[in-house]
Design an enzyme around this catalytic site. Structure first.
Site, short mmCIF file in Angstrom:
data_model
loop_
_atom_site.label_atom_id
_atom_site.label_comp_id
_atom_site.label_asym_id
_atom_site.label_seq_id
_atom_site.Cartn_x
_atom_site.Cartn_y
_atom_site.Cartn_z
N GLU A 96 0.82 -1.22 0.00
CA GLU A 96 0.00 0.00 0.00
C GLU A 96 0.85 1.26 0.00
OE1 GLU A 96 -3.83 2.05 2.26
OE2 GLU A 96 -3.38 -0.07 2.57
N ASN A 130 2.26 -7.98 6.59
CA ASN A 130 2.40 -6.85 7.50
C ASN A 130 3.37 -7.18 8.64
OD1 ASN A 130 1.36 -4.14 8.37
ND2 ASN A 130 0.73 -5.29 10.16
#
Length: 301
Positions: A96, A130
């Site tokens: 992202e 993540n």
């Protein structure tokens, strides 16, 4: 800005394939799926939506601008990963920051790996990706672990395999979520280290946790000093009569207690008398935690 508009020669032919409605690929079994899945393809940024399962909710603006500047000069070096939703519609799985930075400098396309995944797989990929990042705070890691356990129905053992971490390490992170929310926020903001948090976990009363937390901040206490405060609060302080009579703990006992702590995911305390006898103390936070420790001791985990 001219540099930002240049296109990288990646997957041009595949991009054309994706624009053909007759070749709409929805599963790994569809025609031409093998040409698409796992390959780098230039996708239009306008066809990509952000991942609602993304565990990361905040992005450092300064860091984002630095990445944007790099992309403006060199392009996107590492492709993002997306999953296919519908015809010419994709959703981010990872990357992202690269996606946001590319939009910031005005890029129209971005190199991407395309995967075909359902919502659960997408959540798992986003969470695992993540966790692998280097700039996470301990609470963010703990929350990601907890989401994998709760939403993907993983055991700690399975989670250990997925993320490549020892089970005791995962247990230590998860225990941080038992801290008062104010203390968790302090850890996220960098006022406390994970070592401070692990010391405070041993204080059962939330209000007393906060009292020690305030002292740590006011006096800039080290982890060792915080552990001492916790011991004193739990009745093992310097005013205890038995404390004065205790013999110095030999290195072999200290090392052994540390190894026990790492293996069990709980801070094991060792006490030794002058005659050489002693005892080990293993704290647990719940019935579930007690059962977990019991299985580890029995070698069933």
């Amino acid at each position: 800005m001219a540099k930002a508009t240049r296109k990288q020669a990646l997957g041009r032919g595949l991009s054309a394939l994706l624009k053909d409605p007759e070749n709409d690929i929805k599963s790994a079994e569809d025609k031409n799926a093998g040409k698409l899945v796992g390959h780098i393809v230039e996708l239009e940024l306008s066809s990509i939506e952000v991942n609602p399962f993304q565990p990361r909710t905040s992005f450092n603006e300064e860091s984002l601008k630095e990445l944007a500047s790099s992309i403006n000069e060199l392009g996107v070096i590492q492709p993002i990963t997306v999953r296919k939703l519908d015809f010419d519609k994709y959703q981010l799985v990872s990357g992202e920051r690269r996606y946001r930075a590319s939009k910031l400098v005005g890029l129209e396309t971005i190199p991407a790996f395309i995967r075909i995944a359902n919502d659960q797989e997408s959540l798992e990929m986003a969470l695992v990706e993540n966790i692998q990042r280097q700039d996470l705070d301990p609470i963010e890691i703990a929350l990601s672990y907890q989401r994998l356990i709760d939403e993907i129905s993983l055991t700690q053992e399975q989670l250990s395999d997925r993320v490549g971490k020892n089970r005791s390490t995962i247990a230590n992170y998860l225990r941080l979520l038992k801290l008062d929310p104010i203390i968790q926020t302090g850890m996220r903001d960098g006022f406390l280290s994970m070592g401070h948090g692990r010391a405070l976990i041993n204080v059962d009363d939330s209000q007393k946790q906060l009292e020690i937390y305030e002292k740590v901040l006011q006096k800039s206490l080290s982890v060792r000093e915080t552990e001492k405060l916790v011991r004193e609060l739990n009745g093992g302080g310097k005013d205890s009569k038995s404390e004065a009579k205790k013999a110095p703990i030999a290195k072999i006992y200290k090392k052994g207690a540390k190894e026990f702590s790492e293996y069990l995911g709980a801070k094991v305390d060792v006490k030794v008398t002058k005659k050489g006898s002693g005892k080990l103390s293993i704290p647990f936070s719940s019935e579930e935690d007690f059962e977990r420790i019991k299985k580890l001791i029995r070698g069933e985990a």
